[in-house]
Design a protein around this motif. Structure first.
Motif, short mmCIF file in Angstrom:
data_model
loop_
_atom_site.label_atom_id
_atom_site.label_comp_id
_atom_site.label_asym_id
_atom_site.label_seq_id
_atom_site.Cartn_x
_atom_site.Cartn_y
_atom_site.Cartn_z
N ALA A 144 7.04 0.19 -8.35
CA ALA A 144 7.58 1.42 -6.70
C ALA A 144 7.99 2.60 -8.04
CB ALA A 144 8.27 1.31 -5.64
N ARG A 145 9.28 1.86 -8.50
CA ARG A 145 10.68 2.07 -8.84
C ARG A 145 9.93 2.97 -9.97
NH1 ARG A 145 14.36 -1.37 -9.07
NH2 ARG A 145 13.84 -1.89 -11.36
N GLU A 146 9.48 2.25 -11.29
CA GLU A 146 8.46 3.73 -12.41
C GLU A 146 8.02 4.35 -11.80
OE1 GLU A 146 6.99 1.06 -14.83
OE2 GLU A 146 8.20 -0.73 -15.45
N ARG A 147 7.31 4.24 -10.80
CA ARG A 147 6.25 5.34 -10.24
C ARG A 147 7.55 6.68 -9.13
NH1 ARG A 147 0.52 4.40 -9.81
NH2 ARG A 147 0.78 1.35 -10.46
N GLY A 148 8.74 6.63 -9.10
CA GLY A 148 9.99 6.67 -8.32
C GLY A 148 8.95 7.02 -6.71
N GLU A 149 9.01 5.48 -6.51
CA GLU A 149 8.73 5.82 -4.84
C GLU A 149 9.35 4.75 -4.19
OE1 GLU A 149 3.42 5.16 -5.12
OE2 GLU A 149 4.87 3.39 -5.43
N THR A 150 9.82 5.64 -2.83
CA THR A 150 11.07 4.90 -2.42
C THR A 150 10.07 3.87 -1.64
OG1 THR A 150 10.94 6.79 -0.36
CG2 THR A 150 12.86 6.66 -1.55
N PHE A 167 0.72 -1.83 -0.09
CA PHE A 167 0.16 0.01 -0.14
C PHE A 167 0.74 0.90 0.05
CE2 PHE A 167 0.76 -1.45 4.60
CZ PHE A 167 1.28 -0.32 5.01
N SER A 168 0.13 2.35 -0.42
CA SER A 168 1.28 3.53 -0.69
C SER A 168 0.61 4.18 0.23
CB SER A 168 1.39 4.28 -1.67
OG SER A 168 1.94 3.60 -2.99
N PHE A 199 16.95 -6.39 -2.92
CA PHE A 199 16.76 -4.46 -2.38
C PHE A 199 18.37 -4.42 -2.43
CE2 PHE A 199 14.89 -5.66 1.88
CZ PHE A 199 13.88 -6.15 1.11
N GLU A 200 19.38 -4.74 -3.21
CA GLU A 200 20.47 -4.06 -3.42
C GLU A 200 20.38 -3.83 -4.82
OE1 GLU A 200 24.65 -4.48 -2.00
OE2 GLU A 200 24.16 -5.52 -0.09
N ARG A 201 19.86 -4.58 -5.57
CA ARG A 201 19.31 -4.05 -7.08
C ARG A 201 18.75 -3.20 -7.57
NH1 ARG A 201 18.96 -9.96 -7.31
NH2 ARG A 201 16.35 -9.46 -8.03
N SER A 202 17.66 -3.04 -6.71
CA SER A 202 16.69 -2.23 -6.46
C SER A 202 16.91 -0.90 -6.68
CB SER A 202 14.99 -2.81 -5.38
OG SER A 202 14.83 -3.94 -6.10
N GLY A 203 17.58 -0.95 -5.46
CA GLY A 203 18.14 0.65 -5.29
C GLY A 203 16.95 1.76 -4.40
N ASN A 204 16.15 1.21 -4.36
CA ASN A 204 14.94 1.81 -3.71
C ASN A 204 13.75 1.56 -2.59
OD1 ASN A 204 13.39 -0.25 -4.87
ND2 ASN A 204 12.38 0.75 -6.17
#
Length: 280
Positions: free
Chosen positions: A180-186, A113-114, A213-218
């Protein structure tokens, strides 16, 4: 301090582990005292401006009827309550195992959820374990095989009271982080079992999540309970915060408020929980 107002604030509780049983003094666990501590924590958290309060698993120590007593305490909470199970929440009769997530009011065993522009992800580390499914179930067999493989290489977390996540859940988590990364969300991920640093309580395939998590970076933080003494670590972009167990100690409480800013995470600890400032 570069940011005055946090992006959002939320409460954290870990391991109330209630049961109507005598304390285990060798482990410093006072099971009957948890409803009072939980009520006190909720009274304090009700006075705070929070987006929600998460309980990071082990609401009960054992017995299905224990849920009635501990969940009734949450009736007094004015905030949204986010619950997820720990290993002890499956210490119930075999015919009740499939009902645990619903008893906690969860929309699904893993979900997201956001809030305030931050994506919160709930994982279920009990999925592949010796306790969440009965003997003969495919996931129970998978857990046996996974534990045997870990024991064979001397892994310190090859313990029967730890769990892991299955392939389907891992792929869902990977996709959720990418979305989430595409949406610019941490992202803040929350589960019962620690992932890092190395510890006997860690998720059975925890290092795979750390690598993701390291690969995702967010993923700015992973929050968990299970290891009642608490812990803290950081690797890559991610802080790993292990909150202390409420059931431990006769009277002293432990819970926290977490504030997320653009440049840091502030953990405001109550009772035994330490306060921390974690730069991003």
């Amino acid at each position: 301090m570069s940011s005055e107002k946090p992006l959002l604030r939320f409460g954290v509780i870990a391991d109330p582990q209630y049961a109507d049983v005598e304390p285990r003094l060798e482990y410093n666990r006072f099971y009957r005292n948890s409803p009072k501590k939980l009520a006190d924590a909720i009274e304090t958290l009700n006075g705070e401006d929070l987006s929600f309060v998460v309980t990071l698993g082990d609401l009960i120590d054992r017995d299905w009827q224990s849920f009635d007593r501990i969940l009734s305490v949450y009736d007094d909470m004015r905030h949204e309550s986010v619950l997820l199970p720990g290993n002890h929440d499956f210490s119930v009769a075999p015919e009740r195992l499939a009902d645990v997530h619903a008893r906690l009011g969860m929309p699904a065993p893993w979900h997201d959820f956001s809030r305030g522009g931050i994506r919160f992800v709930i994982i279920d580390g009990n999925e592949v374990s010796l306790f969440s499914t009965p003997q003969g179930h495919a996931r129970h067999t998978e857990a046996c095989n996974r534990l045997e493989a870990l024991e064979a290489v001397g892994a310190i977390n090859a313990m029967p009271w730890n769990g892991g996540i299955g392939e389907g859940q891992f792929l869902w988590l990977e996709q959720t982080l990418a979305d989430a990364r595409e949406r610019g969300e941490t992202v803040v991920v929350m589960g019962h079992y620690p992932l890092y640093p190395e510890n006997p309580h860690n998720l059975l395939n925890g290092e795979r999540l750390v690598e993701l998590f390291e690969r995702s970076g967010n993923v700015i933080a992973y929050l968990n309970g299970h290891n009642h003494v608490g812990n803290l670590g950081r690797t890559g972009f991610t802080w790993y915060v292990n909150f202390k167990g409420m059931v431990d100690t006769e009277t002293e409480n432990t819970f926290a408020v977490v504030e997320i800013y653009g440049d840091r995470i502030e953990v405001i600890g109550y009772g035994r929980e330490e306060s921390r400032s974690l730069p991003l």
